[in-house]
Design a protein around this motif. Structure first.
Motif, short mmCIF file in Angstrom:
data_model
loop_
_atom_site.label_atom_id
_atom_site.label_comp_id
_atom_site.label_asym_id
_atom_site.label_seq_id
_atom_site.Cartn_x
_atom_site.Cartn_y
_atom_site.Cartn_z
N LYS A 118 -3.05 -23.48 -44.64
CA LYS A 118 -1.90 -23.03 -45.42
C LYS A 118 -1.72 -21.52 -45.33
O LYS A 118 -0.61 -21.02 -45.23
CB LYS A 118 -2.06 -23.44 -46.88
CG LYS A 118 -1.91 -24.92 -47.12
CD LYS A 118 -2.06 -25.26 -48.59
CE LYS A 118 -1.93 -26.76 -48.80
NZ LYS A 118 -2.11 -27.12 -50.21
N GLN A 119 -2.83 -20.80 -45.35
CA GLN A 119 -2.75 -19.34 -45.24
C GLN A 119 -2.21 -18.92 -43.89
O GLN A 119 -1.39 -17.99 -43.79
CB GLN A 119 -4.11 -18.70 -45.48
CG GLN A 119 -4.59 -18.79 -46.92
CD GLN A 119 -6.00 -18.28 -47.08
OE1 GLN A 119 -6.82 -18.41 -46.16
NE2 GLN A 119 -6.30 -17.71 -48.23
N VAL A 120 -2.64 -19.59 -42.83
CA VAL A 120 -2.17 -19.27 -41.49
C VAL A 120 -0.67 -19.55 -41.37
O VAL A 120 0.10 -18.74 -40.84
CB VAL A 120 -2.97 -20.05 -40.42
CG1 VAL A 120 -2.35 -19.89 -39.05
CG2 VAL A 120 -4.43 -19.60 -40.43
N LEU A 121 -0.24 -20.70 -41.89
CA LEU A 121 1.19 -21.03 -41.84
C LEU A 121 2.01 -20.03 -42.64
O LEU A 121 3.10 -19.64 -42.21
CB LEU A 121 1.43 -22.45 -42.38
CG LEU A 121 0.98 -23.59 -41.47
CD1 LEU A 121 1.18 -24.94 -42.16
CD2 LEU A 121 1.76 -23.55 -40.16
N PHE A 122 1.51 -19.60 -43.78
CA PHE A 122 2.21 -18.61 -44.58
C PHE A 122 2.38 -17.31 -43.81
O PHE A 122 3.45 -16.70 -43.80
CB PHE A 122 1.47 -18.36 -45.90
CG PHE A 122 2.06 -17.25 -46.72
CD1 PHE A 122 3.23 -17.44 -47.44
CD2 PHE A 122 1.46 -16.00 -46.74
CE1 PHE A 122 3.80 -16.42 -48.18
CE2 PHE A 122 2.02 -14.96 -47.48
CZ PHE A 122 3.19 -15.18 -48.21
N LEU A 123 1.31 -16.85 -43.13
CA LEU A 123 1.39 -15.61 -42.37
C LEU A 123 2.37 -15.73 -41.20
O LEU A 123 3.12 -14.80 -40.91
CB LEU A 123 0.00 -15.21 -41.87
CG LEU A 123 -0.99 -14.76 -42.95
CD1 LEU A 123 -2.38 -14.51 -42.35
CD2 LEU A 123 -0.49 -13.51 -43.65
N ILE A 124 2.40 -16.87 -40.55
CA ILE A 124 3.35 -17.09 -39.45
C ILE A 124 4.78 -17.07 -39.99
O ILE A 124 5.66 -16.42 -39.42
CB ILE A 124 3.04 -18.42 -38.71
CG1 ILE A 124 1.71 -18.29 -37.95
CG2 ILE A 124 4.17 -18.80 -37.77
CD1 ILE A 124 1.21 -19.59 -37.36
N ALA A 125 5.01 -17.78 -41.10
CA ALA A 125 6.36 -17.81 -41.69
C ALA A 125 6.78 -16.42 -42.14
O ALA A 125 7.95 -16.02 -41.97
CB ALA A 125 6.38 -18.78 -42.88
N LEU A 126 5.87 -15.65 -42.68
CA LEU A 126 6.17 -14.30 -43.11
C LEU A 126 6.56 -13.43 -41.91
O LEU A 126 7.52 -12.66 -41.97
CB LEU A 126 4.96 -13.69 -43.83
CG LEU A 126 5.13 -12.34 -44.50
CD1 LEU A 126 6.17 -12.42 -45.60
CD2 LEU A 126 3.81 -11.87 -45.05
N GLY A 127 5.84 -13.57 -40.82
CA GLY A 127 6.15 -12.81 -39.61
C GLY A 127 7.51 -13.17 -39.04
O GLY A 127 8.30 -12.29 -38.66
N ILE A 128 7.81 -14.47 -39.00
CA ILE A 128 9.12 -14.91 -38.48
C ILE A 128 10.24 -14.40 -39.39
O ILE A 128 11.28 -13.92 -38.90
CB ILE A 128 9.15 -16.45 -38.34
CG1 ILE A 128 8.21 -16.88 -37.21
CG2 ILE A 128 10.58 -16.96 -38.09
CD1 ILE A 128 7.99 -18.38 -37.12
N SER A 129 10.03 -14.50 -40.70
CA SER A 129 11.05 -14.01 -41.65
C SER A 129 11.30 -12.52 -41.46
O SER A 129 12.44 -12.06 -41.47
CB SER A 129 10.62 -14.28 -43.09
OG SER A 129 10.48 -15.65 -43.32
N GLY A 130 10.22 -11.77 -41.31
CA GLY A 130 10.36 -10.33 -41.09
C GLY A 130 11.14 -10.03 -39.82
O GLY A 130 12.00 -9.15 -39.79
N ALA A 131 10.86 -10.79 -38.75
CA ALA A 131 11.56 -10.58 -37.49
C ALA A 131 13.05 -10.91 -37.63
O ALA A 131 13.91 -10.19 -37.09
CB ALA A 131 10.93 -11.45 -36.40
#
Length: 110
Positions: A84-97
């Protein structure tokens, strides 16, 4: 001010047969992270006074037990990231981009 270890050791020496005095001394040393100093004092008694050597040996054994407990407290498992933490970090990165891309597009239109 007097060192609390010296004060507690004086109490131990004054009433060597008191289990409570030994326990208080070792607890104080453990709380101050000075078990090594307690070990030196008990070892000196063990080596120099045969009449008190048996009690000193028992206290050294207790001291080793306390030291092992302290090591167990300090020992911890390495933390790993959950899925869940890894998915959250990926989603955060995509959102930022996506936000950066949208801002760049708005600036080009102006």
């Amino acid at each position: 001010m007097d060192d609390p270890i010296d004060t507690a050791w004086a109490e131990v020496e004054a009433d060597w047969s008191s289990e409570a005095a030994h326990k208080k001394f070792l607890t104080l040393c453990a709380s101050l992270d000075r078990l090594a100093e307690a070990g030196k004092r008990y070892r000196a008694v063990k080596e120099s006074d045969p009449e008190r050597a048996e009690v000193a040996t028992a206290q050294i054994d207790r001291l080793l037990g306390l030291a092992m407990q302290n090591l167990q407290v300090l020992k911890s498992e390495p933390r790993t990231r959950s899925g869940k933490q890894v998915l959250f970090l990926i989603a955060l990165g995509i959102s930022g981009a996506l936000v950066v891309t949208a801002l760049m597009a708005m600036l080009r239109m102006m």
